[in-house]
Design a protein around this motif. Structure first.
Motif, PDB file in Angstrom:
ATOM      1  N   ASN A  33      19.796  46.520 -48.738  1.00 35.03           N
ATOM      2  CA  ASN A  33      18.667  47.316 -49.232  1.00 35.03           C
ATOM      3  C   ASN A  33      17.988  48.115 -48.132  1.00 35.03           C
ATOM      4  OD1 ASN A  33      18.387  44.419 -51.016  1.00 35.03           O
ATOM      5  ND2 ASN A  33      18.847  46.315 -52.061  1.00 35.03           N
ATOM      6  N   TRP A  34      18.785  48.853 -47.347  1.00 37.92           N
ATOM      7  CA  TRP A  34      18.237  49.706 -46.291  1.00 37.92           C
ATOM      8  C   TRP A  34      17.685  50.971 -46.925  1.00 37.92           C
ATOM      9  CZ3 TRP A  34      19.635  54.600 -44.320  1.00 37.92           C
ATOM     10  CH2 TRP A  34      18.976  54.961 -43.145  1.00 37.92           C
ATOM     11  N   ARG A  35      16.391  51.206 -46.714  1.00 36.59           N
ATOM     12  CA  ARG A  35      15.711  52.361 -47.306  1.00 36.59           C
ATOM     13  C   ARG A  35      15.515  53.457 -46.274  1.00 36.59           C
ATOM     14  NH1 ARG A  35      14.767  51.735 -52.084  1.00 36.59           N
ATOM     15  NH2 ARG A  35      13.489  53.547 -52.445  1.00 36.59           N
ATOM     16  N   CYS A  36      15.643  54.682 -46.747  1.00 38.87           N
ATOM     17  CA  CYS A  36      15.439  55.835 -45.882  1.00 38.87           C
ATOM     18  C   CYS A  36      14.477  56.788 -46.593  1.00 38.87           C
ATOM     19  CB  CYS A  36      16.769  56.516 -45.590  1.00 38.87           C
ATOM     20  SG  CYS A  36      16.623  57.885 -44.444  1.00 38.87           S
ATOM     21  N   GLY A  37      13.210  56.408 -46.587  1.00 33.74           N
ATOM     22  CA  GLY A  37      12.189  57.243 -47.220  1.00 33.74           C
ATOM     23  C   GLY A  37      12.570  57.653 -48.623  1.00 33.74           C
ATOM     24  N   ARG A  38      12.397  58.930 -48.898  1.00 31.14           N
ATOM     25  CA  ARG A  38      12.718  59.439 -50.239  1.00 31.14           C
ATOM     26  C   ARG A  38      14.202  59.691 -50.440  1.00 31.14           C
ATOM     27  NH1 ARG A  38       7.713  63.401 -51.021  1.00 31.14           N
ATOM     28  NH2 ARG A  38       6.398  61.972 -52.197  1.00 31.14           N
ATOM     29  N   ALA A  39      14.976  59.661 -49.358  1.00 28.57           N
ATOM     30  CA  ALA A  39      16.412  59.960 -49.457  1.00 28.57           C
ATOM     31  C   ALA A  39      17.148  58.903 -50.266  1.00 28.57           C
ATOM     32  CB  ALA A  39      17.027  60.070 -48.066  1.00 28.57           C
ATOM     33  N   CYS A  55      28.106  50.330 -48.799  1.00 30.70           N
ATOM     34  CA  CYS A  55      28.561  49.794 -50.071  1.00 30.70           C
ATOM     35  C   CYS A  55      27.512  49.995 -51.161  1.00 30.70           C
ATOM     36  CB  CYS A  55      28.846  48.306 -49.873  1.00 30.70           C
ATOM     37  SG  CYS A  55      29.985  47.679 -51.055  1.00 30.70           S
ATOM     38  N   GLU A  56      27.927  50.647 -52.219  1.00 34.97           N
ATOM     39  CA  GLU A  56      27.101  50.818 -53.411  1.00 34.97           C
ATOM     40  C   GLU A  56      27.467  49.700 -54.375  1.00 34.97           C
ATOM     41  OE1 GLU A  56      24.439  52.818 -56.115  1.00 34.97           O
ATOM     42  OE2 GLU A  56      24.692  52.874 -53.944  1.00 34.97           O
ATOM     43  N   VAL A  57      26.457  49.010 -54.887  1.00 32.43           N
ATOM     44  CA  VAL A  57      26.705  47.926 -55.832  1.00 32.43           C
ATOM     45  C   VAL A  57      26.210  48.366 -57.204  1.00 32.43           C
ATOM     46  CG1 VAL A  57      26.245  45.514 -56.408  1.00 32.43           C
ATOM     47  CG2 VAL A  57      26.418  46.208 -53.999  1.00 32.43           C
ATOM     48  N   LYS A  58      27.076  48.242 -58.196  1.00 36.15           N
ATOM     49  CA  LYS A  58      26.716  48.568 -59.576  1.00 36.15           C
ATOM     50  C   LYS A  58      26.910  47.320 -60.423  1.00 36.15           C
ATOM     51  CE  LYS A  58      25.533  52.788 -59.174  1.00 36.15           C
ATOM     52  NZ  LYS A  58      24.122  53.075 -59.367  1.00 36.15           N
ATOM     53  N   THR A  59      25.827  46.863 -61.028  1.00 39.31           N
ATOM     54  CA  THR A  59      25.876  45.651 -61.838  1.00 39.31           C
ATOM     55  C   THR A  59      25.604  46.008 -63.293  1.00 39.31           C
ATOM     56  OG1 THR A  59      25.010  44.415 -59.950  1.00 39.31           O
ATOM     57  CG2 THR A  59      24.927  43.321 -62.097  1.00 39.31           C
ATOM     58  N   PRO A  74      30.179  62.292 -58.133  1.00 40.04           N
ATOM     59  CA  PRO A  74      30.282  63.043 -56.876  1.00 40.04           C
ATOM     60  C   PRO A  74      28.916  63.254 -56.206  1.00 40.04           C
ATOM     61  CG  PRO A  74      31.715  64.013 -58.524  1.00 40.04           C
ATOM     62  CD  PRO A  74      30.906  62.944 -59.227  1.00 40.04           C
ATOM     63  N   ALA A  75      27.871  63.500 -56.992  1.00 38.77           N
ATOM     64  CA  ALA A  75      26.527  63.682 -56.410  1.00 38.77           C
ATOM     65  C   ALA A  75      26.058  62.390 -55.747  1.00 38.77           C
ATOM     66  CB  ALA A  75      25.538  64.117 -57.490  1.00 38.77           C
ATOM     67  N   LYS A  76      26.317  61.257 -56.383  1.00 40.16           N
ATOM     68  CA  LYS A  76      25.938  59.962 -55.818  1.00 40.16           C
ATOM     69  C   LYS A  76      26.721  59.711 -54.524  1.00 40.16           C
ATOM     70  CE  LYS A  76      24.188  55.692 -56.575  1.00 40.16           C
ATOM     71  NZ  LYS A  76      22.817  55.403 -56.877  1.00 40.16           N
ATOM     72  N   ALA A  77      28.004  60.052 -54.519  1.00 40.65           N
ATOM     73  CA  ALA A  77      28.821  59.880 -53.313  1.00 40.65           C
ATOM     74  C   ALA A  77      28.288  60.754 -52.172  1.00 40.65           C
ATOM     75  CB  ALA A  77      30.285  60.211 -53.609  1.00 40.65           C
ATOM     76  N   ASP A  78      27.879  61.986 -52.477  1.00 42.92           N
ATOM     77  CA  ASP A  78      27.294  62.868 -51.452  1.00 42.92           C
ATOM     78  C   ASP A  78      26.022  62.252 -50.880  1.00 42.92           C
ATOM     79  OD1 ASP A  78      29.292  64.745 -51.715  1.00 42.92           O
ATOM     80  OD2 ASP A  78      28.129  66.070 -53.023  1.00 42.92           O
ATOM     81  N   ARG A  79      25.169  61.718 -51.753  1.00 41.13           N
ATOM     82  CA  ARG A  79      23.924  61.092 -51.306  1.00 41.13           C
ATOM     83  C   ARG A  79      24.229  59.893 -50.411  1.00 41.13           C
ATOM     84  NH1 ARG A  79      20.781  57.131 -52.567  1.00 41.13           N
ATOM     85  NH2 ARG A  79      21.914  56.519 -54.421  1.00 41.13           N
ATOM     86  N   LEU A  80      25.227  59.094 -50.799  1.00 44.96           N
ATOM     87  CA  LEU A  80      25.610  57.941 -49.980  1.00 44.96           C
ATOM     88  C   LEU A  80      26.116  58.386 -48.608  1.00 44.96           C
ATOM     89  CD1 LEU A  80      27.400  55.639 -52.568  1.00 44.96           C
ATOM     90  CD2 LEU A  80      25.301  55.132 -51.301  1.00 44.96           C
ATOM     91  N   ARG A  81      26.892  59.484 -48.567  1.00 45.51           N
ATOM     92  CA  ARG A  81      27.374  60.000 -47.277  1.00 45.51           C
ATOM     93  C   ARG A  81      26.205  60.404 -46.378  1.00 45.51           C
ATOM     94  NH1 ARG A  81      31.894  61.348 -49.883  1.00 45.51           N
ATOM     95  NH2 ARG A  81      31.351  63.357 -50.742  1.00 45.51           N
ATOM     96  N   ARG A  82      25.214  61.082 -46.967  1.00 47.64           N
ATOM     97  CA  ARG A  82      24.038  61.493 -46.177  1.00 47.64           C
ATOM     98  C   ARG A  82      23.273  60.272 -45.678  1.00 47.64           C
ATOM     99  NH1 ARG A  82      23.817  65.269 -50.242  1.00 47.64           N
ATOM    100  NH2 ARG A  82      22.108  64.224 -51.292  1.00 47.64           N
ATOM    101  N   LEU A  83      23.096  59.277 -46.540  1.00 45.89           N
ATOM    102  CA  LEU A  83      22.409  58.052 -46.125  1.00 45.89           C
ATOM    103  C   LEU A  83      23.195  57.330 -45.028  1.00 45.89           C
ATOM    104  CD1 LEU A  83      21.240  56.717 -49.592  1.00 45.89           C
ATOM    105  CD2 LEU A  83      19.750  57.304 -47.673  1.00 45.89           C
TER     106      LEU A  83
END
Length: 123
Positions: A33-39, A55-59, A74-83
């Motif tokens: 649960n590492w948070r990066c502000g609003r990102a 790692c993205e966890v989907k339950t 794809p948008a979620k994957a882009d956001r994960l790459r930036r994070l």
């Protein structure tokens, strides 16, 4: 318990199962649960050999929703790459093995044991 709290509890349970699965497969969980502000937030950061794994966890519970892995668009994957890039910057730079994006899908059936599926290198 309202729906938001129920979803939060479901998500935390799924993340615990995911972290256990990653550790059982030989990975080291570095952070949850590492948070990066609003990102946004990274569910789990782990080390697999000389690579860092974001790692993205989907339950999902029951059978009412699409497969958890289908939720990584794809948008979620882009956001994960930036994070992932931000996490790397804050934690000493890129590791020799690079960075990988994985997804762990956790299905909680109405009956029976949870099903935990780990997909490596989704994006």
């Amino acid at each position: 318990m309202d729906a938001q709290h129920a979803r939060g509890a479901l998500g935390r349970y799924g993340e615990s199962l995911a972290a256990r699965r990653l550790a059982e497969s030989g990975m080291t969980v570095l952070q949850r649960n590492w948070r990066c502000g609003r990102a946004g937030e990274i569910d789990i950061v782990a080390r697999d050999g000389d690579a860092v794994v974001v790692c993205e966890v989907k339950t999902r519970s029951g059978g009412r929703f699409q497969h958890p892995l289908a939720a990584v668009t794809p948008a979620k994957a882009d956001r994960l790459r930036r994070l992932a890039e931000r996490w790397i910057q804050q934690h000493g730079g890129a590791p020799p093995g690079g960075v990988r994006l994985d997804v762990v899908g956790v299905l909680l059936p109405a009956r029976g044991a949870p099903v935990v599926e780990h997909v490596r290198g989704v994006a």
